[in-house]
Enzyme design. Structure first.
Site, PDB file in Angstrom:
ATOM      1  N   SER A   1      -8.999  -1.781  -9.503  1.00  0.00           N
ATOM      2  CA  SER A   1      -9.938  -0.881  -9.176  1.00  0.00           C
ATOM      3  C   SER A   1     -11.126  -1.132  -8.226  1.00  0.00           C
ATOM      4  O   SER A   1     -11.458  -0.164  -7.800  1.00  0.00           O
ATOM      5  CB  SER A   1     -10.299  -0.155 -10.574  1.00  0.00           C
ATOM      6  OG  SER A   1     -11.187  -0.629 -11.350  1.00  0.00           O
TER       7      SER A   1
ATOM      8  N   LYS B   1     -17.072  -1.158 -12.417  1.00  0.00           N
ATOM      9  CA  LYS B   1     -17.294  -0.018 -11.492  1.00  0.00           C
ATOM     10  C   LYS B   1     -18.559  -0.239 -10.712  1.00  0.00           C
ATOM     11  O   LYS B   1     -19.412  -0.954 -10.987  1.00  0.00           O
ATOM     12  CB  LYS B   1     -17.066   1.372 -12.240  1.00  0.00           C
ATOM     13  CG  LYS B   1     -15.982   1.677 -13.225  1.00  0.00           C
ATOM     14  CD  LYS B   1     -14.560   1.735 -12.615  1.00  0.00           C
ATOM     15  CE  LYS B   1     -13.331   1.832 -13.535  1.00  0.00           C
ATOM     16  NZ  LYS B   1     -12.057   1.641 -12.692  1.00  0.00           N
TER      17      LYS B   1
END
Length: 193
Positions: free
Chosen positions: A51, A93
């Site tokens: 991700s 993230k």
């Protein structure tokens, strides 16, 4: 054993026990310091998944600076480590929106409070998306980030569970810290941007 030899032997035993005690104290202090540093300042984490590609790769290890929870502030663009639903699950993230801000994405461009924000870390991903004839990030928002929450996204926007889908807005107490350095694999040690 003569009287002259006896005190020397007792001194020797006493010296040995003092040496053991000193070594024991040094080891206990070193372990305590290591535990304090790991708990409050720095801790290694494993990147799992893609991700955050190409910024971070699956299997890389990074140092996490936990001191931002006590001193300093998390800034937009920082790479953050987030506690998941269990103690064994963590997400890596990028911080996009802070409490009180309005986040919006239009035509692959990020807007915070209506102001266009550059995302230089997405350059190679945007180039690949353009070759495919798609936007890297679908349009969304505006999303108002409430007090005590953060909006996060992965750099691999086409393949990231984040604040847009699944993770939702992240409570401040779920943020473990920020990462600025990949230390493994050794041949690819680097600062993260």
């Amino acid at each position: 054993m003569t009287e002259e030899q006896k005190p020397t032997s007792e001194k020797s035993v006493k010296r040995k026990s003092n040496t053991y005690w000193e070594w024991g104290k040094a080891i206990i202090i070193a372990v305590a310091l290591a535990l304090l540093i790991r708990h409050f300042l720095f801790e290694p984490y494993l990147v799992e998944g893609s991700s955050m590609y190409p910024t971070l790769h699956d299997g890389e290890r990074l140092f996490v600076n936990k001191s931002v929870n006590y001193i300093g502030e998390i800034e937009r663009g920082d790479i953050v480590i987030i506690n998941g639903d269990t103690s064994k699950v963590h997400y890596v993230k990028r911080l996009i929106g802070k409490p009180g801000e309005t986040v919006e994405m239009k035509n692959d461009t990020l807007y915070i409070n209506g102001k266009k924000i550059a995302e230089p870390y997405l350059a190679s991903n945007k180039k690949e998306a353009k070759k495919l004839g798609v936007n890297l990030t679908g349009d969304f928002g505006p999303v108002k980030v409430p007090k005590g929450k953060y909006f996060v996204m992965g750099d691999n926007r086409l393949n990231s569970m984040d604040s847009r889908n699944g993770l939702g807005l992240i409570a401040e107490n779920r943020i473990v810290g920020t990462s600025k350095f990949v230390f493994f694999p050794f041949h690819d040690m680097r600062q993260t941007k």
